[in-house]
Design an enzyme around this catalytic site. Structure first.
Site, PDB file in Angstrom:
ATOM      1  N   SER A 156     -47.287   8.608  28.447  1.00 33.33           N
ATOM      2  CA  SER A 156     -46.604   9.661  27.689  1.00 33.33           C
ATOM      3  C   SER A 156     -47.224   9.847  26.309  1.00 33.33           C
ATOM      4  O   SER A 156     -47.381  10.973  25.827  1.00 33.33           O
ATOM      5  CB  SER A 156     -45.118   9.330  27.556  1.00 33.33           C
ATOM      6  OG  SER A 156     -44.486   9.331  28.812  1.00 33.33           O
ATOM      7  N   GLY A 209     -40.217  10.048  28.243  1.00 36.59           N
ATOM      8  CA  GLY A 209     -40.835   8.727  28.233  1.00 36.59           C
ATOM      9  C   GLY A 209     -41.709   8.533  27.011  1.00 36.59           C
ATOM     10  O   GLY A 209     -42.195   9.508  26.417  1.00 36.59           O
ATOM     11  N   GLU A 238     -62.216   7.329  32.674  1.00 33.49           N
ATOM     12  CA  GLU A 238     -61.022   7.172  31.826  1.00 33.49           C
ATOM     13  C   GLU A 238     -60.911   5.708  31.409  1.00 33.49           C
ATOM     14  O   GLU A 238     -61.253   4.805  32.157  1.00 33.49           O
ATOM     15  CB  GLU A 238     -59.774   7.658  32.566  1.00 33.49           C
ATOM     16  CG  GLU A 238     -59.467   6.939  33.879  1.00 33.49           C
ATOM     17  CD  GLU A 238     -58.519   5.775  33.697  1.00 33.49           C
ATOM     18  OE1 GLU A 238     -58.035   5.583  32.569  1.00 33.49           O
ATOM     19  OE2 GLU A 238     -58.290   5.063  34.681  1.00 33.49           O
ATOM     20  N   GLN A 294     -58.083   4.101  30.255  1.00 26.52           N
ATOM     21  CA  GLN A 294     -56.752   3.500  30.344  1.00 26.52           C
ATOM     22  C   GLN A 294     -56.738   2.294  31.282  1.00 26.52           C
ATOM     23  O   GLN A 294     -56.017   1.326  31.051  1.00 26.52           O
ATOM     24  CB  GLN A 294     -55.742   4.546  30.823  1.00 26.52           C
ATOM     25  CG  GLN A 294     -54.293   4.088  30.716  1.00 26.52           C
ATOM     26  CD  GLN A 294     -53.318   5.180  31.139  1.00 26.52           C
ATOM     27  OE1 GLN A 294     -53.714   6.247  31.575  1.00 26.52           O
ATOM     28  NE2 GLN A 294     -52.041   4.907  31.014  1.00 26.52           N
ATOM     29  N   GLN A 327     -54.943  -1.542  31.174  1.00 25.14           N
ATOM     30  CA  GLN A 327     -54.000  -1.959  32.212  1.00 25.14           C
ATOM     31  C   GLN A 327     -54.424  -3.282  32.836  1.00 25.14           C
ATOM     32  O   GLN A 327     -53.581  -4.135  33.131  1.00 25.14           O
ATOM     33  CB  GLN A 327     -53.897  -0.864  33.274  1.00 25.14           C
ATOM     34  CG  GLN A 327     -53.209   0.399  32.782  1.00 25.14           C
ATOM     35  CD  GLN A 327     -53.373   1.574  33.736  1.00 25.14           C
ATOM     36  OE1 GLN A 327     -54.365   1.672  34.463  1.00 25.14           O
ATOM     37  NE2 GLN A 327     -52.413   2.484  33.729  1.00 25.14           N
ATOM     38  N   THR A 334     -50.876   0.174  39.095  1.00 31.02           N
ATOM     39  CA  THR A 334     -50.950   1.396  38.295  1.00 31.02           C
ATOM     40  C   THR A 334     -50.541   2.573  39.171  1.00 31.02           C
ATOM     41  O   THR A 334     -50.198   2.400  40.337  1.00 31.02           O
ATOM     42  CB  THR A 334     -52.377   1.629  37.752  1.00 31.02           C
ATOM     43  OG1 THR A 334     -53.218   2.081  38.828  1.00 31.02           O
ATOM     44  CG2 THR A 334     -52.964   0.360  37.153  1.00 31.02           C
ATOM     45  N   CYS A 335     -50.614   3.776  38.614  1.00 35.08           N
ATOM     46  CA  CYS A 335     -50.218   4.945  39.399  1.00 35.08           C
ATOM     47  C   CYS A 335     -51.181   5.204  40.551  1.00 35.08           C
ATOM     48  O   CYS A 335     -50.812   5.852  41.533  1.00 35.08           O
ATOM     49  CB  CYS A 335     -50.113   6.184  38.513  1.00 35.08           C
ATOM     50  SG  CYS A 335     -51.646   6.626  37.668  1.00 35.08           S
ATOM     51  N   ASN A 336     -52.399   4.693  40.458  1.00 38.70           N
ATOM     52  CA  ASN A 336     -53.401   4.978  41.489  1.00 38.70           C
ATOM     53  C   ASN A 336     -53.796   3.785  42.347  1.00 38.70           C
ATOM     54  O   ASN A 336     -54.563   3.943  43.295  1.00 38.70           O
ATOM     55  CB  ASN A 336     -54.675   5.544  40.846  1.00 38.70           C
ATOM     56  CG  ASN A 336     -54.471   6.954  40.346  1.00 38.70           C
ATOM     57  OD1 ASN A 336     -53.814   7.757  40.995  1.00 38.70           O
ATOM     58  ND2 ASN A 336     -54.998   7.256  39.173  1.00 38.70           N
ATOM     59  N   ARG A 337     -53.287   2.606  42.027  1.00 34.24           N
ATOM     60  CA  ARG A 337     -53.701   1.440  42.810  1.00 34.24           C
ATOM     61  C   ARG A 337     -52.707   0.283  42.709  1.00 34.24           C
ATOM     62  O   ARG A 337     -51.972   0.151  41.723  1.00 34.24           O
ATOM     63  CB  ARG A 337     -55.091   0.961  42.377  1.00 34.24           C
ATOM     64  CG  ARG A 337     -55.164   0.420  40.965  1.00 34.24           C
ATOM     65  CD  ARG A 337     -56.610   0.086  40.579  1.00 34.24           C
ATOM     66  NE  ARG A 337     -57.436   1.287  40.543  1.00 34.24           N
ATOM     67  CZ  ARG A 337     -58.394   1.563  41.424  1.00 34.24           C
ATOM     68  NH1 ARG A 337     -58.667   0.720  42.406  1.00 34.24           N
ATOM     69  NH2 ARG A 337     -59.097   2.676  41.312  1.00 34.24           N
TER      70      ARG A 337
END
EC number: 1.2.1.70
Length: 447
Positions: free
Chosen positions: A206, A201, A124, A126, A130, A56-59
């Protein structure tokens, strides 16, 4: 006889230990590349039974189960070498940022991540989706089976319990909502009245951004590649008339017309490049929510670029406000970790209990058939006698069944199970693997 217990193993690179620049190098956004990477692990790490990757964007995290008596440090070194070669990074750089967990600490980590306690934005939701997608991919591509299925199945149940029993997700905070909140704050400070935004996107991030923008009364222009996907997305919106769509090929025509821009695509390259950016008299505020980043560092001073990591200070207030809920959530995760191992240990005796009952049924059936054949028992009584025998053996096995399940949670359970198997000659008994797997198959498609 010693029962082999599952050894869970995790390598984790997160926003807490690794810079955005390095996380960009590790990120995998393509199913084909992910499959190739998992296959490489399978080929070069024979002691890894099952594995999956959460990117993901953080991990960037590798979840695995190891074969019996495998040393975790050896697998760590092997995986770091694979990562270094695959991502053109140095092992020493990766070593500085990696967190390795095994057994209970690994399970606790997975439950914490799935419950959004380790997220940049605590609470969060999300991340749960994921993780479901990551598991779904690995399961369907046959890189994970019983071990990780059991782990993820329990993780999703834990995450649901955390959501339901704490207030940690009630505010609906996410990276996307924090970004939109910051954008709204900027508009108020800058006294910008024309609330319009450009979103590049149409992926999950998005779509969340668009929904948050609409809630704040923005008009949104979406640039994407799939018009049909956009039409389907419109059906989810309460105010679809405030959203329009253009093909991303028209980016040059719109990039310099908006003060507010959000970008979140799976592209490994820059979508917004300096060669297409022209100077404007108004200030612009761009939010790059992608990893790898989608926006090249601007050359004009009146363009202010925010990355995922830049949002971290804005998240701290959210974390502080949720300390009480967070503490309660960690209690749930700790209890779930303990319950998971109790459940796993009980699974070791479930096949044995089933085999004992089946052995009793077969023995009773054989003797009943002999009695009917020799006319000790009238044929018309056979069905009733079969029911009596069934009830008798159920009553006889009731206490041993309870005792087995109770002792399954103790360290000496392997000795007890081994002894019973030897006594009843059940060593060669096995339960169909596919049926066993279906019992614990994770409902990754559920919300």
């Amino acid at each position: 006889m010693e029962l082999e217990t599952t050894k869970y193993f995790i390598l984790a690179f997160t926003h807490k230990s690794m810079s955005l620049e390095m996380r960009e190098k590790l990120a995998i956004n393509s199913p084909a590349i992910l499959k190739e990477f998992l296959q490489t692990i399978k080929n070069y790490c024979p002691n890894i039974k099952e594995c999956m990757v959460l990117s993901t964007c953080n991990r960037f995290e590798i979840y695995a189960s190891l074969k019996h008596n495998t040393h975790a440090d050896e697998q760590k070194n092997a995986l770091l070498k694979i990562l270094a070669q695959n991502k053109k990074m140095s092992v020493s750089d990766l070593e500085k940022c990696v967190l390795m967990s095994t057994d209970e600490s690994a399970v606790h980590h997975v439950f914490s991540v799935c419950s959004s306690l380790d997220s940049l934005v605590v609470g969060e939701t999300q991340i749960t989706g994921q993780m479901k997608n990551a598991y779904k991919f690995a399961f369907e591509e046959k890189f994970c089976s019983k071990d990780l299925t059991r782990l993820l199945h329990f993780a999703f149940k834990c995450a649901a319990k955390v959501r339901n029993l704490t207030g940690i997700s009630k505010q609906g905070v996410s990276i996307s909502s924090v970004a939109v909140k910051e954008a709204l704050s900027i508009f108020e400070k800058e006294k910008i009245e024309d609330k319009k935004a450009l979103v590049i996107g149409l992926g999950e991030m998005s779509q969340l951004v668009i929904k948050h923008l609409l809630n704040k009364q923005f008009e949104v222009l979406v640039l994407g590649r799939n018009a049909a996907k956009f039409e389907d997305f419109l059906k989810e919106l309460e105010e679809p008339k405030k959203v329009s769509f253009q093909n991303i090929e028209n980016l040059n025509a719109y990039i310099n017309a908006y003060e507010l821009l959000f970008c979140a695509t799976s592209s490994p390259n820059f979508i917004v490049q300096n060669c297409m950016v022209k100077e404007t008299i108004f200030r612009r505020f761009w939010f790059d929510l992608a990893v790898p980043r989608n926006i090249e560092k601007p050359i004009f001073n009146n363009i202010f670029l925010y990355s995922v990591d830049d949002l971290e200070p804005m998240v701290r207030e959210n974390v502080e406000n949720r300390q009480e809920s967070r503490m309660k959530a960690y209690e749930i995760v700790g209890l779930a970790t303990m319950e998971f191992y109790q459940w796993i240990q009980s699974l070791e005796v479930e096949p044995l209990i089933k085999d004992l009952r089946e052995l009793a049924r077969i023995s009773a059936q054989k003797e009943l058939q002999k009695a009917v054949k020799k006319r000790y028992v009238p044929k018309e009584y056979e069905s009733n006698i079969e029911k009596i025998l069934h009830n008798a053996f159920n009553a006889f096995l009731h206490h041993p069944t309870i005792a087995l399940k109770k002792n399954a949670q103790k360290e000496e359970s392997d000795v007890l199970v081994g002894t019973i198997k030897n006594l009843f000659n059940l060593d060669k008994s096995s339960t169909n693997h596919a049926q066993n797997l279906n019992l614990y198959k994770c409902e990754y498609y559920e919300e």
